[in-house]
Design an enzyme around this catalytic site. Structure first.
Site, PDB file in Angstrom:
ATOM      1  N   HIS A  41     -28.739 -22.995  -4.839  1.00 44.53           N
ATOM      2  CA  HIS A  41     -29.462 -24.164  -4.306  1.00 44.53           C
ATOM      3  C   HIS A  41     -29.667 -24.063  -2.803  1.00 44.53           C
ATOM      4  O   HIS A  41     -30.559 -24.691  -2.241  1.00 44.53           O
ATOM      5  CB  HIS A  41     -28.703 -25.457  -4.637  1.00 44.53           C
ATOM      6  CG  HIS A  41     -29.008 -25.957  -6.016  1.00 44.53           C
ATOM      7  ND1 HIS A  41     -30.088 -26.750  -6.287  1.00 44.53           N
ATOM      8  CD2 HIS A  41     -28.389 -25.765  -7.192  1.00 44.53           C
ATOM      9  CE1 HIS A  41     -30.125 -27.034  -7.587  1.00 44.53           C
ATOM     10  NE2 HIS A  41     -29.094 -26.440  -8.161  1.00 44.53           N
ATOM     11  N   ASP A  89     -25.489 -21.879 -10.578  1.00 44.37           N
ATOM     12  CA  ASP A  89     -25.819 -22.094  -9.167  1.00 44.37           C
ATOM     13  C   ASP A  89     -25.058 -21.118  -8.265  1.00 44.37           C
ATOM     14  O   ASP A  89     -24.171 -21.506  -7.497  1.00 44.37           O
ATOM     15  CB  ASP A  89     -25.504 -23.545  -8.776  1.00 44.37           C
ATOM     16  CG  ASP A  89     -26.018 -23.873  -7.381  1.00 44.37           C
ATOM     17  OD1 ASP A  89     -25.574 -24.898  -6.812  1.00 44.37           O
ATOM     18  OD2 ASP A  89     -26.842 -23.103  -6.840  1.00 44.37           O
ATOM     19  N   SER A 183     -21.990 -26.744   0.372  1.00 45.40           N
ATOM     20  CA  SER A 183     -22.412 -25.963  -0.811  1.00 45.40           C
ATOM     21  C   SER A 183     -22.244 -24.476  -0.529  1.00 45.40           C
ATOM     22  O   SER A 183     -22.494 -24.013   0.583  1.00 45.40           O
ATOM     23  CB  SER A 183     -23.881 -26.233  -1.138  1.00 45.40           C
ATOM     24  OG  SER A 183     -24.066 -27.588  -1.479  1.00 45.40           O
TER      25      SER A 183
HETATM   26  N1  LIG Z   1     -19.770 -34.136  -3.030  1.00 51.54           N
HETATM   27  C1  LIG Z   1     -20.634 -33.208  -3.697  1.00 51.54           C
HETATM   28  C2  LIG Z   1     -21.528 -32.476  -2.770  1.00 51.54           C
HETATM   29  C3  LIG Z   1     -21.227 -31.150  -2.433  1.00 51.54           C
HETATM   30  C4  LIG Z   1     -22.098 -30.450  -1.592  1.00 51.54           C
HETATM   31  C5  LIG Z   1     -23.259 -31.056  -1.087  1.00 51.54           C
HETATM   32  C6  LIG Z   1     -23.519 -32.391  -1.415  1.00 51.54           C
HETATM   33  N2  LIG Z   1     -24.621 -33.097  -0.941  1.00 51.54           N
HETATM   34  C7  LIG Z   1     -25.760 -32.510  -0.466  1.00 51.54           C
HETATM   35  O1  LIG Z   1     -25.959 -31.333  -0.387  1.00 51.54           O
HETATM   36  C8  LIG Z   1     -26.776 -33.480  -0.008  1.00 51.54           C
HETATM   37  C9  LIG Z   1     -26.410 -34.781   0.307  1.00 51.54           C
HETATM   38  C10 LIG Z   1     -27.400 -35.652   0.765  1.00 51.54           C
HETATM   39  C11 LIG Z   1     -28.714 -35.281   0.892  1.00 51.54           C
HETATM   40  C12 LIG Z   1     -29.029 -33.975   0.550  1.00 51.54           C
HETATM   41  N3  LIG Z   1     -30.199 -33.341   0.584  1.00 51.54           N
HETATM   42  C13 LIG Z   1     -29.994 -32.089   0.165  1.00 51.54           C
HETATM   43  C14 LIG Z   1     -31.069 -31.109   0.089  1.00 51.54           C
HETATM   44  N4  LIG Z   1     -30.802 -29.837  -0.310  1.00 51.54           N
HETATM   45  O2  LIG Z   1     -32.171 -31.490   0.405  1.00 51.54           O
HETATM   46  C15 LIG Z   1     -28.689 -31.870  -0.137  1.00 51.54           C
HETATM   47  C16 LIG Z   1     -28.078 -33.094   0.108  1.00 51.54           C
HETATM   48  C17 LIG Z   1     -22.657 -33.097  -2.244  1.00 51.54           C
END
Ligand SMILES: NCc1cccc(NC(=O)c2cccc3[nH]c(C(N)=O)cc23)c1
Length: 232
Positions: A41, A89, A183
């Site tokens: 991702h 992923d 991530s």
């Molecule tokens: N607690 C679980 C967890 C673990 C890792 C990451 C995330 N939360 C995001 O990554 C995230 C959050 C908010 C807006 C977002 N927009 C995008 C995007 N790729 O546009 C990602 C996000 C949550």
């Protein structure tokens, strides 16, 4: 990382920061001298550009003895990964050259036995992801200890409602949690990487949305085959 603490500098020498134009985008970790494992991702908004990989870092900005930015030769997202769900992923990055290993740059072994980590096992996650709900980003690596929860609890109707497959695992997300930018980082249990942070529902710090990780053991053969097939 929400409500974690600053990691002890360079005590997680496997941690990688995946960057675009000098900006931290995702975590990752060194699984071999020339290979970093992360989350597929993370390539969603990169418009096909290759990451640069920062190794040996604690602070993202300050000069540090063994900090070095590596170019990426090739990126291999798992074929099953897609924008609609969290399946498969995983992202393998081949560095342009072998990383120079030292006290601040080390490989982290990953689990090859395909057996669930016991519920309530306290594992550790680290990253340079956001540290509060306003989206504040840390300069220094943050860490957190989180207990593993059962797949059945994680799949409950009020949680992830049956979307957690046997290739995924979950940790409690009440207050302390992973968040945007974490991530791709490893979930480390007893010194071994068991999972890779996935954004999942993208929600952070809500106990109704436990953090989700891609379990690594089911993908050991995929990882070995990609590393063996690529040149060098
Ligand atoms: N607690 C679980 C967890 C673990 C890792 C990451 C995330 N939360 C995001 O990554 C995230 C959050 C908010 C807006 C977002 N927009 C995008 C995007 N790729 O546009 C990602 C996000 C949550």
């Amino acid at each position: 990382i929400l409500r974690g603490s600053e990691a002890r500098p360079h005590l997680k020498p496997y941690m990688a920061s995946l960057q675009l134009d000098g900006q931290h985008v995702c975590g990752g970790f060194l699984i071999a001298e020339q290979w970093v494992l992360s989350a597929a991702h993370c390539t969603e908004e990169t418009d096909g550009k290759l990451f640069q990989v920062l190794l040996g870092a604690h602070s993202l900005t300050e000069p540090e003895p063994h900090k070095r930015l590596y170019q990426v030769r090739a990126q291999f997202p798992h074929n099953g990964s897609n924008v609609h769900n969290n399946k498969d992923d995983l992202l393998l990055l081949q560095l342009e050259e072998k990383a120079e290993l030292n006290s601040d740059v080390q490989v982290l072994p990953f689990q090859r036995e395909n057996r669930d980590v016991a519920v309530d096992t306290v594992c550790e996650v680290a990253g340079w992801g956001t540290i509060d709900h306003s989206g504040k980003r840390p300069d220094k690596l943050q860490q957190l200890q989180l207990p593993v929860i059962s797949r059945d609890v994680c799949n409950h109707r009020t949680r992830h409602d049956g979307t957690i497959t046997e290739n995924m695992m979950c940790t409690d997300s009440r207050r302390k949690d992973t968040c945007k930018g974490d991530s791709g980082g490893p979930l480390v249990c007893d010194g071994v990487a068991e999972g890779v942070v996935t954004a999942g529902s993208r929600v952070c710090g809500n106990y109704k949305k436990p953090a989700i990780y891609t379990r690594i053991a089911p993908y050991a053969e995929w990882i070995d085959s990609v590393m063996a097939s690529a040149d060098g």
